[in-house]
Design a protein around this motif. Structure first.
Motif, PDB file in Angstrom:
ATOM      1  N   HIS A 166       0.819  -1.219   0.000  1.00  0.00           N
ATOM      2  CA  HIS A 166       0.000   0.000   0.000  1.00  0.00           C
ATOM      3  C   HIS A 166       0.851   1.266   0.000  1.00  0.00           C
ATOM      4  CE1 HIS A 166      -3.316   2.686   0.823  1.00  0.00           C
ATOM      5  NE2 HIS A 166      -2.689   3.126   1.912  1.00  0.00           N
ATOM      6  N   ARG A 167       1.966   1.266   0.717  1.00  0.00           N
ATOM      7  CA  ARG A 167       2.749   2.491   0.874  1.00  0.00           C
ATOM      8  C   ARG A 167       3.869   2.658  -0.146  1.00  0.00           C
ATOM      9  NH1 ARG A 167       1.475   5.123   5.619  1.00  0.00           N
ATOM     10  NH2 ARG A 167       2.413   6.860   4.468  1.00  0.00           N
ATOM     11  N   SER A 168       4.167   1.611  -0.909  1.00  0.00           N
ATOM     12  CA  SER A 168       5.223   1.726  -1.916  1.00  0.00           C
ATOM     13  C   SER A 168       4.743   2.544  -3.103  1.00  0.00           C
ATOM     14  CB  SER A 168       5.652   0.330  -2.389  1.00  0.00           C
ATOM     15  OG  SER A 168       6.589   0.442  -3.437  1.00  0.00           O
ATOM     16  N   TRP A 169       5.569   3.476  -3.558  1.00  0.00           N
ATOM     17  CA  TRP A 169       5.245   4.283  -4.736  1.00  0.00           C
ATOM     18  C   TRP A 169       5.605   3.570  -6.033  1.00  0.00           C
ATOM     19  CZ3 TRP A 169       7.681   9.291  -2.299  1.00  0.00           C
ATOM     20  CH2 TRP A 169       6.809   9.776  -1.327  1.00  0.00           C
ATOM     21  N   TRP A 170       6.260   2.421  -5.921  1.00  0.00           N
ATOM     22  CA  TRP A 170       6.537   1.563  -7.056  1.00  0.00           C
ATOM     23  C   TRP A 170       5.888   0.208  -6.788  1.00  0.00           C
ATOM     24  CZ3 TRP A 170       8.707   3.767 -11.193  1.00  0.00           C
ATOM     25  CH2 TRP A 170       9.475   4.924 -10.989  1.00  0.00           C
TER      26      TRP A 170
ATOM     27  N   ARG B  69       5.415   8.148   5.783  1.00  0.00           N
ATOM     28  CA  ARG B  69       5.113   8.494   4.387  1.00  0.00           C
ATOM     29  C   ARG B  69       5.385   7.284   3.500  1.00  0.00           C
ATOM     30  NH1 ARG B  69      10.174  10.995   5.441  1.00  0.00           N
ATOM     31  NH2 ARG B  69      11.841  10.186   4.108  1.00  0.00           N
ATOM     32  N   GLY B  70       5.023   7.421   2.222  1.00  0.00           N
ATOM     33  CA  GLY B  70       5.309   6.362   1.271  1.00  0.00           C
ATOM     34  C   GLY B  70       6.798   6.277   0.985  1.00  0.00           C
TER      35      GLY B  70
ATOM     36  N   VAL C 259      10.146   4.741  -1.886  1.00  0.00           N
ATOM     37  CA  VAL C 259      10.673   4.146  -3.114  1.00  0.00           C
ATOM     38  C   VAL C 259      11.956   3.401  -2.737  1.00  0.00           C
ATOM     39  CG1 VAL C 259       9.660   5.817  -4.688  1.00  0.00           C
ATOM     40  CG2 VAL C 259      11.888   6.292  -3.658  1.00  0.00           C
TER      41      VAL C 259
END
Length: 290
Positions: free
Chosen positions: A154-158, A254-255, A257
């Motif tokens: 859910h929190r990964s931007w990739w 926060r998210g 990468v």
């Protein structure tokens, strides 16, 4: 292993006399670990696309170099040979290539990718090449809870699967280095990890090797990292510290990468520090190929 290291110290004459069959490991300078998908390494770089990533002070020298190679059609791998390898002293290259298939086709793809990075005769050294299809990594593999795995996703931007494959590649590459050290009777002073889709625009700073201690890793997040060998062996096996990495990531609120994964391990798990190049002045010497 402790006895072998002790037996090779200058003060351990007794051990050497008692164990004459144990040869002391030969020390080399750098093991280069290359893992990941080698995007476009064999294709010419477009002179207009990566220019944004090259500082003005280095742009003219890079352009002159590019014009030496096939009228400017320089490849990313060629920049590795020109700007990275000459700074490494006595080195070997270990490359793990993700392939879409196994068997002969996968082997051929891996060998074709590795050929771009094989040290040339003047540079010395060897390349050790391996590859294989991606594997699906789940919470059981990482020894984390399903809830933690859902949180990562859910929190990964990739895409988390791709990110975990990247970190799994570190471990596979690290295994190649460890096996080589054991089977060949060698040790490395430093390990440098890099993505295969990098192009270098300036000579790698050999002077930065002198800055390193056991708690420092030089690097640009997930692009390229350099550290003393014992530290980097632990860094490359960070996938087995996933529970502690997750705790460090959760604290940021926060998210994230890949760069955040690297920093979470260095600072939150290992208790070390990350520093930029040229004594902390420059963030990078390379750019990802578009």
């Amino acid at each position: 292993k402790r006895m072998r290291a002790w037996g090779c110290s200058a003060s351990a004459l007794l051990v050497l006399l008692l164990l004459p069959w144990q040869a002391c490991p030969r020390t080399l300078d750098v093991a280069v670990c290359i893992s990941g998908t080698p995007r476009n390494q064999g294709r010419p770089l477009r002179s207009d696309r990566p220019r944004w990533a090259i500082p003005p002070a280095d742009e003219a020298a890079f352009r002159d170099f590019a014009m030496e190679i096939d009228d400017g059609n320089v490849t990313g791998a060629e920049t590795v040979h020109r700007f990275l390898y000459p700074s490494l002293g006595v080195f070997d290259v270990f490359m793990y290539v993700p392939t879409s298939s196994g068997g002969a086709a996968g082997r051929e793809r891996a060998e074709r990718a590795c050929a771009h990075f094989a040290p040339r005769r003047a540079a010395g050294g060897q390349i050790f090449c391996a590859g294989g299809p991606d594997v699906m990594i789940n919470s059981t593999d990482l020894e984390i809870t399903p809830e933690d795995f859902r949180w990562l996703n859910h929190r990964s931007w990739w895409p988390i699967g791709k990110l975990l494959q990247q970190i799994w590649g570190y471990t596979l590459c690290n295994g190649m280095i460890r096996d080589s050290e054991e089977l060949r009777g060698v040790r490395y002073r430093w390990i440098l990890r890099m993505r295969p889709d990098l192009a270098f625009y300036a000579p790698f700073p050999a002077s930065d090797f002198g800055l390193l201690d056991s708690y420092m890793i030089l690097g640009d997040g997930d692009m390229i990292n350099l550290g003393v060998a014992d530290t980097m062996h632990e860094y490359l096996d960070q996938i087995w510290d996933m529970r502690r990495i997750i705790r460090a990531l959760r604290r940021t609120g926060r998210g994230f990468v890949g760069d955040d994964f690297a920093l979470a391990w260095i600072e939150g798990v290992f208790g070390g520090r990350q520093q930029k190049w040229r004594g902390g002045k420059d963030p990078f010497y390379s750019f990802c190929i578009p």
